[in-house]
Design a protein around this motif. Sequence first.
Motif, PDB file in Angstrom:
ATOM      1  N   PHE A   1      16.128  53.364  64.314  1.00  0.00           N
ATOM      2  CA  PHE A   1      15.235  54.079  63.398  1.00  0.00           C
ATOM      3  C   PHE A   1      14.771  53.136  62.296  1.00  0.00           C
ATOM      4  O   PHE A   1      15.527  52.256  61.857  1.00  0.00           O
ATOM      5  N   THR A   2      13.534  53.345  61.848  1.00  0.00           N
ATOM      6  CA  THR A   2      12.992  52.556  60.748  1.00  0.00           C
ATOM      7  C   THR A   2      12.314  53.482  59.746  1.00  0.00           C
ATOM      8  O   THR A   2      11.463  54.289  60.125  1.00  0.00           O
ATOM      9  N   ILE A   3      12.716  53.357  58.488  1.00  0.00           N
ATOM     10  CA  ILE A   3      12.072  54.132  57.428  1.00  0.00           C
ATOM     11  C   ILE A   3      11.049  53.238  56.740  1.00  0.00           C
ATOM     12  O   ILE A   3      11.297  52.052  56.509  1.00  0.00           O
ATOM     13  N   SER A   4       9.888  53.809  56.450  1.00  0.00           N
ATOM     14  CA  SER A   4       8.836  53.051  55.791  1.00  0.00           C
ATOM     15  C   SER A   4       8.048  53.997  54.898  1.00  0.00           C
ATOM     16  O   SER A   4       8.265  55.210  54.910  1.00  0.00           O
ATOM     17  N   ARG A   5       7.122  53.430  54.170  1.00  0.00           N
ATOM     18  CA  ARG A   5       6.316  54.256  53.278  1.00  0.00           C
ATOM     19  C   ARG A   5       4.963  53.607  53.057  1.00  0.00           C
ATOM     20  O   ARG A   5       4.779  52.404  53.225  1.00  0.00           O
ATOM     21  N   ASP A   6       4.023  54.440  52.670  1.00  0.00           N
ATOM     22  CA  ASP A   6       2.775  53.965  52.121  1.00  0.00           C
ATOM     23  C   ASP A   6       2.479  54.845  50.913  1.00  0.00           C
ATOM     24  O   ASP A   6       3.366  55.580  50.460  1.00  0.00           O
ATOM     25  N   SER A   7       1.290  54.800  50.395  1.00  0.00           N
ATOM     26  CA  SER A   7       0.992  55.560  49.183  1.00  0.00           C
ATOM     27  C   SER A   7       0.982  57.066  49.419  1.00  0.00           C
ATOM     28  O   SER A   7       1.050  57.848  48.470  1.00  0.00           O
ATOM     29  N   ALA A   8       0.905  57.476  50.677  1.00  0.00           N
ATOM     30  CA  ALA A   8       0.762  58.900  50.970  1.00  0.00           C
ATOM     31  C   ALA A   8       2.040  59.572  51.416  1.00  0.00           C
ATOM     32  O   ALA A   8       2.219  60.778  51.212  1.00  0.00           O
ATOM     33  N   ALA A   9       2.928  58.826  52.086  1.00  0.00           N
ATOM     34  CA  ALA A   9       4.073  59.475  52.712  1.00  0.00           C
ATOM     35  C   ALA A   9       5.199  58.497  53.010  1.00  0.00           C
ATOM     36  O   ALA A   9       5.039  57.278  52.903  1.00  0.00           O
TER      37      ALA A   9
ATOM     38  N   ALA B   1      18.611  58.119  56.712  1.00  0.00           N
ATOM     39  CA  ALA B   1      18.034  56.906  56.132  1.00  0.00           C
ATOM     40  C   ALA B   1      17.366  57.268  54.817  1.00  0.00           C
ATOM     41  O   ALA B   1      16.941  58.411  54.624  1.00  0.00           O
ATOM     42  N   ASP B   2      17.274  56.277  53.928  1.00  0.00           N
ATOM     43  CA  ASP B   2      16.475  56.486  52.734  1.00  0.00           C
ATOM     44  C   ASP B   2      15.914  55.163  52.240  1.00  0.00           C
ATOM     45  O   ASP B   2      16.281  54.075  52.709  1.00  0.00           O
ATOM     46  N   ILE B   3      14.953  55.290  51.318  1.00  0.00           N
ATOM     47  CA  ILE B   3      14.317  54.133  50.710  1.00  0.00           C
ATOM     48  C   ILE B   3      14.137  54.443  49.236  1.00  0.00           C
ATOM     49  O   ILE B   3      13.728  55.543  48.867  1.00  0.00           O
ATOM     50  N   ASN B   4      14.492  53.483  48.380  1.00  0.00           N
ATOM     51  CA  ASN B   4      14.353  53.755  46.952  1.00  0.00           C
ATOM     52  C   ASN B   4      13.046  53.183  46.411  1.00  0.00           C
ATOM     53  O   ASN B   4      12.274  52.545  47.145  1.00  0.00           O
ATOM     54  N   VAL B   5      12.815  53.427  45.137  1.00  0.00           N
ATOM     55  CA  VAL B   5      11.536  53.039  44.560  1.00  0.00           C
ATOM     56  C   VAL B   5      11.331  51.531  44.631  1.00  0.00           C
ATOM     57  O   VAL B   5      10.192  51.052  44.697  1.00  0.00           O
ATOM     58  N   GLY B   6      12.431  50.786  44.688  1.00  0.00           N
ATOM     59  CA  GLY B   6      12.316  49.338  44.799  1.00  0.00           C
ATOM     60  C   GLY B   6      12.117  48.843  46.217  1.00  0.00           C
ATOM     61  O   GLY B   6      11.960  47.641  46.441  1.00  0.00           O
TER      62      GLY B   6
ATOM     63  N   VAL C   1      14.355  49.312  48.731  1.00  0.00           N
ATOM     64  CA  VAL C   1      15.619  49.051  49.428  1.00  0.00           C
ATOM     65  C   VAL C   1      15.884  50.186  50.417  1.00  0.00           C
ATOM     66  O   VAL C   1      15.844  51.356  50.054  1.00  0.00           O
ATOM     67  N   ARG C   2      16.180  49.825  51.645  1.00  0.00           N
ATOM     68  CA  ARG C   2      16.405  50.800  52.709  1.00  0.00           C
ATOM     69  C   ARG C   2      17.885  50.879  53.066  1.00  0.00           C
ATOM     70  O   ARG C   2      18.580  49.864  53.076  1.00  0.00           O
ATOM     71  N   LYS C   3      18.328  52.078  53.377  1.00  0.00           N
ATOM     72  CA  LYS C   3      19.687  52.291  53.871  1.00  0.00           C
ATOM     73  C   LYS C   3      19.621  53.156  55.119  1.00  0.00           C
ATOM     74  O   LYS C   3      18.760  54.030  55.227  1.00  0.00           O
ATOM     75  N   TYR C   4      20.556  52.917  56.037  1.00  0.00           N
ATOM     76  CA  TYR C   4      20.589  53.661  57.293  1.00  0.00           C
ATOM     77  C   TYR C   4      22.013  54.098  57.604  1.00  0.00           C
ATOM     78  O   TYR C   4      22.982  53.389  57.292  1.00  0.00           O
ATOM     79  N   ALA C   5      22.126  55.229  58.277  1.00  0.00           N
ATOM     80  CA  ALA C   5      23.406  55.619  58.844  1.00  0.00           C
ATOM     81  C   ALA C   5      23.717  54.666  59.996  1.00  0.00           C
ATOM     82  O   ALA C   5      22.809  54.196  60.700  1.00  0.00           O
ATOM     83  N   ASP C   6      24.992  54.398  60.204  1.00  0.00           N
ATOM     84  CA  ASP C   6      25.376  53.473  61.281  1.00  0.00           C
ATOM     85  C   ASP C   6      24.864  53.947  62.634  1.00  0.00           C
ATOM     86  O   ASP C   6      24.510  53.130  63.491  1.00  0.00           O
ATOM     87  N   SER C   7      24.798  55.245  62.815  1.00  0.00           N
ATOM     88  CA  SER C   7      24.418  55.798  64.116  1.00  0.00           C
ATOM     89  C   SER C   7      22.959  55.548  64.478  1.00  0.00           C
ATOM     90  O   SER C   7      22.583  55.676  65.649  1.00  0.00           O
ATOM     91  N   VAL C   8      22.132  55.185  63.497  1.00  0.00           N
ATOM     92  CA  VAL C   8      20.708  54.993  63.787  1.00  0.00           C
ATOM     93  C   VAL C   8      20.245  53.563  63.543  1.00  0.00           C
ATOM     94  O   VAL C   8      19.090  53.231  63.828  1.00  0.00           O
TER      95      VAL C   8
END
Length: 113
Positions: free
Chosen positions: A67-75, A49-54, A56-63
């Motif tokens: 699975f959920t990708i997220s972010r805050d100011s630290a990580a 999975a990944d998330i870009n600066v805008g 936008v999230r992308k995931y592999a079909d298998s997850v």
Amino acid sequence: QAQVVESGGGSVQAGGSLRLACAPSISIFEFNSVGWYRQAPGTQREFVADINVGGVRKYADSVKGRFTISRDSAAIYLQMNGLKSEDTGIYYCKARILRTEFWGQGTQVTVSS
């Protein structure tokens, strides 16, 4: 030189959950994208999975749906629910600034059935 450090791996039974974190040495918003890859024994590293600066999230079909990708100011975080034995592997964080990639050392995730 930016660095990223993963944490949160461990051992869990199938159906359980884990949350991984990827902490960069610079502002997370300096990266064009940050994501997770994994590598099981004897296999090639694969995209999770990944998330870009805008945001936008992308995931592999298998997850997808588990699975959920997220972010805050630290990580950047990877919440993993409904874990399966095939999710076992070393999980790596990868951050990118243009064409330069920064990889962490990885964190082990082991799912027992």
